[in-house]
Write an enzyme that holds these catalytic residues in place. Structure first.
Site, PDB file in Angstrom:
ATOM      1  N   LYS A  67     -69.708  22.135 -27.789  1.00 37.51           N
ATOM      2  CA  LYS A  67     -69.963  21.503 -29.082  1.00 37.51           C
ATOM      3  C   LYS A  67     -71.082  22.221 -29.826  1.00 37.51           C
ATOM      4  O   LYS A  67     -72.030  22.694 -29.214  1.00 37.51           O
ATOM      5  CB  LYS A  67     -70.364  20.050 -28.840  1.00 37.51           C
ATOM      6  CG  LYS A  67     -70.835  19.333 -30.079  1.00 37.51           C
ATOM      7  CD  LYS A  67     -71.065  17.870 -29.803  1.00 37.51           C
ATOM      8  CE  LYS A  67     -71.965  17.217 -30.850  1.00 37.51           C
ATOM      9  NZ  LYS A  67     -71.442  17.312 -32.208  1.00 37.51           N
ATOM     10  N   TRP A  95     -52.927  19.607 -33.439  1.00 39.33           N
ATOM     11  CA  TRP A  95     -52.161  19.013 -32.337  1.00 39.33           C
ATOM     12  C   TRP A  95     -51.634  17.616 -32.686  1.00 39.33           C
ATOM     13  O   TRP A  95     -50.855  17.055 -31.965  1.00 39.33           O
ATOM     14  CB  TRP A  95     -52.961  18.997 -31.034  1.00 39.33           C
ATOM     15  CG  TRP A  95     -54.295  18.356 -31.121  1.00 39.33           C
ATOM     16  CD1 TRP A  95     -54.585  17.052 -30.893  1.00 39.33           C
ATOM     17  CD2 TRP A  95     -55.523  18.996 -31.447  1.00 39.33           C
ATOM     18  NE1 TRP A  95     -55.925  16.843 -31.066  1.00 39.33           N
ATOM     19  CE2 TRP A  95     -56.528  18.007 -31.387  1.00 39.33           C
ATOM     20  CE3 TRP A  95     -55.886  20.321 -31.774  1.00 39.33           C
ATOM     21  CZ2 TRP A  95     -57.867  18.300 -31.661  1.00 39.33           C
ATOM     22  CZ3 TRP A  95     -57.210  20.591 -32.039  1.00 39.33           C
ATOM     23  CH2 TRP A  95     -58.183  19.589 -31.977  1.00 39.33           C
ATOM     24  N   GLU A 129     -63.517  26.196 -38.883  1.00 38.90           N
ATOM     25  CA  GLU A 129     -62.265  26.155 -38.103  1.00 38.90           C
ATOM     26  C   GLU A 129     -61.254  27.227 -38.548  1.00 38.90           C
ATOM     27  O   GLU A 129     -60.056  27.087 -38.309  1.00 38.90           O
ATOM     28  CB  GLU A 129     -61.589  24.758 -38.128  1.00 38.90           C
ATOM     29  CG  GLU A 129     -62.502  23.546 -38.048  1.00 38.90           C
ATOM     30  CD  GLU A 129     -63.299  23.408 -36.763  1.00 38.90           C
ATOM     31  OE1 GLU A 129     -63.042  24.172 -35.816  1.00 38.90           O
ATOM     32  OE2 GLU A 129     -64.195  22.548 -36.721  1.00 38.90           O
ATOM     33  N   LYS A 176     -70.443  24.279 -32.943  1.00 32.96           N
ATOM     34  CA  LYS A 176     -70.012  25.388 -33.812  1.00 32.96           C
ATOM     35  C   LYS A 176     -70.126  25.017 -35.286  1.00 32.96           C
ATOM     36  O   LYS A 176     -70.720  25.732 -36.084  1.00 32.96           O
ATOM     37  CB  LYS A 176     -68.572  25.787 -33.467  1.00 32.96           C
ATOM     38  CG  LYS A 176     -68.420  26.234 -32.022  1.00 32.96           C
ATOM     39  CD  LYS A 176     -66.989  26.487 -31.639  1.00 32.96           C
ATOM     40  CE  LYS A 176     -66.153  25.238 -31.470  1.00 32.96           C
ATOM     41  NZ  LYS A 176     -66.548  24.378 -30.332  1.00 32.96           N
ATOM     42  N   THR A 177     -69.545  23.879 -35.629  1.00 34.64           N
ATOM     43  CA  THR A 177     -69.575  23.452 -37.025  1.00 34.64           C
ATOM     44  C   THR A 177     -70.973  22.986 -37.418  1.00 34.64           C
ATOM     45  O   THR A 177     -71.467  23.329 -38.502  1.00 34.64           O
ATOM     46  CB  THR A 177     -68.549  22.322 -37.264  1.00 34.64           C
ATOM     47  OG1 THR A 177     -67.247  22.835 -37.000  1.00 34.64           O
ATOM     48  CG2 THR A 177     -68.598  21.816 -38.692  1.00 34.64           C
ATOM     49  N   THR A 178     -71.615  22.236 -36.536  1.00 34.15           N
ATOM     50  CA  THR A 178     -72.935  21.721 -36.899  1.00 34.15           C
ATOM     51  C   THR A 178     -73.961  22.850 -37.047  1.00 34.15           C
ATOM     52  O   THR A 178     -74.849  22.755 -37.893  1.00 34.15           O
ATOM     53  CB  THR A 178     -73.424  20.650 -35.903  1.00 34.15           C
ATOM     54  OG1 THR A 178     -73.149  21.085 -34.581  1.00 34.15           O
ATOM     55  CG2 THR A 178     -72.746  19.322 -36.150  1.00 34.15           C
ATOM     56  N   ARG A 228     -80.217  24.917 -44.634  1.00 32.80           N
ATOM     57  CA  ARG A 228     -81.353  25.816 -44.757  1.00 32.80           C
ATOM     58  C   ARG A 228     -81.239  26.671 -46.017  1.00 32.80           C
ATOM     59  O   ARG A 228     -82.187  26.799 -46.783  1.00 32.80           O
ATOM     60  CB  ARG A 228     -81.355  26.712 -43.507  1.00 32.80           C
ATOM     61  CG  ARG A 228     -82.554  27.550 -43.350  1.00 32.80           C
ATOM     62  CD  ARG A 228     -82.448  28.338 -42.060  1.00 32.80           C
ATOM     63  NE  ARG A 228     -83.215  27.730 -40.987  1.00 32.80           N
ATOM     64  CZ  ARG A 228     -83.206  28.166 -39.728  1.00 32.80           C
ATOM     65  NH1 ARG A 228     -82.437  29.183 -39.396  1.00 32.80           N
ATOM     66  NH2 ARG A 228     -83.945  27.594 -38.822  1.00 32.80           N
ATOM     67  N   PHE A 284     -55.782  17.475 -37.788  1.00 31.38           N
ATOM     68  CA  PHE A 284     -55.819  18.464 -36.708  1.00 31.38           C
ATOM     69  C   PHE A 284     -54.425  18.899 -36.281  1.00 31.38           C
ATOM     70  O   PHE A 284     -53.489  18.121 -36.303  1.00 31.38           O
ATOM     71  CB  PHE A 284     -56.587  17.894 -35.518  1.00 31.38           C
ATOM     72  CG  PHE A 284     -58.030  17.680 -35.807  1.00 31.38           C
ATOM     73  CD1 PHE A 284     -58.525  16.397 -36.016  1.00 31.38           C
ATOM     74  CD2 PHE A 284     -58.896  18.741 -35.907  1.00 31.38           C
ATOM     75  CE1 PHE A 284     -59.858  16.194 -36.298  1.00 31.38           C
ATOM     76  CE2 PHE A 284     -60.233  18.549 -36.191  1.00 31.38           C
ATOM     77  CZ  PHE A 284     -60.721  17.270 -36.395  1.00 31.38           C
ATOM     78  N   ASN A 291     -66.032  26.923 -26.341  1.00 29.12           N
ATOM     79  CA  ASN A 291     -65.504  25.576 -26.105  1.00 29.12           C
ATOM     80  C   ASN A 291     -66.547  24.469 -26.232  1.00 29.12           C
ATOM     81  O   ASN A 291     -66.202  23.296 -26.282  1.00 29.12           O
ATOM     82  CB  ASN A 291     -64.901  25.484 -24.707  1.00 29.12           C
ATOM     83  CG  ASN A 291     -63.643  26.325 -24.589  1.00 29.12           C
ATOM     84  OD1 ASN A 291     -62.997  26.619 -25.604  1.00 29.12           O
ATOM     85  ND2 ASN A 291     -63.310  26.724 -23.384  1.00 29.12           N
TER      86      ASN A 291
HETATM   87  P1  ATP Z   1     -69.385  19.964 -33.976  1.00 25.49           P
HETATM   88  O1  ATP Z   1     -68.605  19.711 -35.233  1.00 25.49           O
HETATM   89  O2  ATP Z   1     -69.867  18.682 -33.388  1.00 25.49           O
HETATM   90  O3  ATP Z   1     -70.433  21.017 -34.135  1.00 25.49           O
HETATM   91  P2  ATP Z   1     -67.632  21.903 -32.839  1.00 25.49           P
HETATM   92  O4  ATP Z   1     -67.407  22.396 -34.212  1.00 25.49           O
HETATM   93  O5  ATP Z   1     -68.340  22.808 -31.888  1.00 25.49           O
HETATM   94  O6  ATP Z   1     -68.366  20.501 -32.887  1.00 25.49           O
HETATM   95  P3  ATP Z   1     -64.792  21.417 -32.606  1.00 25.49           P
HETATM   96  O7  ATP Z   1     -63.959  22.187 -31.659  1.00 25.49           O
HETATM   97  O8  ATP Z   1     -64.683  21.716 -34.059  1.00 25.49           O
HETATM   98  O9  ATP Z   1     -66.303  21.498 -32.104  1.00 25.49           O
HETATM   99  O10 ATP Z   1     -64.498  19.913 -32.342  1.00 25.49           O
HETATM  100  C1  ATP Z   1     -65.075  18.890 -33.082  1.00 25.49           C
HETATM  101  C2  ATP Z   1     -65.076  17.616 -32.286  1.00 25.49           C
HETATM  102  O11 ATP Z   1     -64.679  17.813 -30.932  1.00 25.49           O
HETATM  103  C3  ATP Z   1     -66.469  17.003 -32.182  1.00 25.49           C
HETATM  104  O12 ATP Z   1     -66.295  15.624 -32.257  1.00 25.49           O
HETATM  105  C4  ATP Z   1     -66.952  17.416 -30.826  1.00 25.49           C
HETATM  106  O13 ATP Z   1     -67.882  16.528 -30.230  1.00 25.49           O
HETATM  107  C5  ATP Z   1     -65.697  17.469 -30.038  1.00 25.49           C
HETATM  108  N1  ATP Z   1     -65.869  18.472 -28.969  1.00 25.49           N
HETATM  109  C6  ATP Z   1     -66.483  19.659 -29.091  1.00 25.49           C
HETATM  110  N2  ATP Z   1     -66.496  20.316 -27.914  1.00 25.49           N
HETATM  111  C7  ATP Z   1     -65.863  19.504 -27.039  1.00 25.49           C
HETATM  112  C8  ATP Z   1     -65.557  19.588 -25.637  1.00 25.49           C
HETATM  113  N3  ATP Z   1     -65.901  20.658 -24.937  1.00 25.49           N
HETATM  114  N4  ATP Z   1     -64.878  18.559 -25.074  1.00 25.49           N
HETATM  115  C9  ATP Z   1     -64.524  17.482 -25.784  1.00 25.49           C
HETATM  116  N5  ATP Z   1     -64.785  17.344 -27.102  1.00 25.49           N
HETATM  117  C10 ATP Z   1     -65.449  18.320 -27.716  1.00 25.49           C
HETATM  118 MG    MG Z   2     -65.857  22.462 -35.503  1.00 19.30          MG
END
Ligand code: ATP
Ligand code: MG
Length: 189
Positions: A30, A85, A120, A32-34, A42, A83, A28
């Site tokens: 933040k 939802w 995703e 994962k994507t970054t 890299r 997205f 849950n």
């Molecule tokens: P990022 O792309 O920043 O690495 P992510 O891939 O881990 O994030 P996702 O579930 O894909 O997260 O959601 C992407 C967006 O949701 C980003 O803007 C991120 O900041 C936000 N987000 C991620 N985790 C949370 C959280 N726990 N609560 C609220 N918003 C979140």
């Molecule tokens: Mg993501």
């Protein structure tokens, strides 16, 4: 200390195997994507052939990573309607995800890439739009040296079981929840 900086690899027991890995970034928190984008950067630096598929994200979205990818001549393929939802037409979201998975499959089996990111992709698996068995069957047939990185929350247990490297991002604090701060350009998209 000096020896540590000189040492390029951690000592390992057993044979050192060179192999493309199946990587899952889930949880849950933040990042994962970054984290996947970091690998992309890299690997690109090493002239590896990299490609990213973004599930669910809008086909026309011009997120920072898409802009960077264009400048670096990296292919990012997005096929989605935004997205889930927020989707008005869930059937269309689902159909697009399935359609994109077929494109991914071809890319995975084509042997034309060194790193493929399925961003995703856990959602189509989680919601049952793409059978987990189908995904795992495809990953079993992937070229030996290809790395595949899958991101997203709710990674199915079977996928976690099958993957070589699984990281769970754990939320400790997030500004959206803590302070109601909205997503910031550059940091989040
Ligand atoms: P990022 O792309 O920043 O690495 P992510 O891939 O881990 O994030 P996702 O579930 O894909 O997260 O959601 C992407 C967006 O949701 C980003 O803007 C991120 O900041 C936000 N987000 C991620 N985790 C949370 C959280 N726990 N609560 C609220 N918003 C979140
Ligand atoms: Mg993501």
């Amino acid at each position: 200390m000096a020896t540590d900086t000189k040492r390029e690899h951690q000592p390992v027991k057993g044979p050192r195997i060179r192999k493309g890995l199946v990587v899952v970034n889930t949880g849950n928190g933040k990042g994962k994507t970054t984290a996947a984008l970091g690998v992309l950067f890299r690997a690109w630096g090493r002239d590896m052939r990299v490609k990213m598929f973004q599930f669910l994200k809008h086909t026309g979205a011009r997120f920072g990573e898409k802009r960077a990818a264009e400048k670096l001549d990296i292919e990012i393929n997005a096929l989605g309607d935004g997205f889930t939802w927020r989707s008005k037409d869930m059937q269309r979201t689902e159909d697009l995800a399935r359609e994109q998975w077929e494109i991914c499959k071809q890319a995975i089996l084509s042997d034309e890439h060194d790193v493929i990111i399925l961003d995703e992709f856990t959602y189509p698996l989680h919601y049952g739009w793409v059978p987990v068995e189908d995904a795992i069957e495809t990953l079993k047939q992937k070229p030996h040296m290809l790395h595949v990185i899958i991101t997203g929350r709710y990674a199915p247990d079977e996928l976690v079981e099958f993957a070589d490297l699984v990281t769970e991002m754990r939320e400790i604090k997030h500004p959206y929840k803590e302070q109601g701060i909205k997503a910031q350009p550059g940091l989040e998209f």
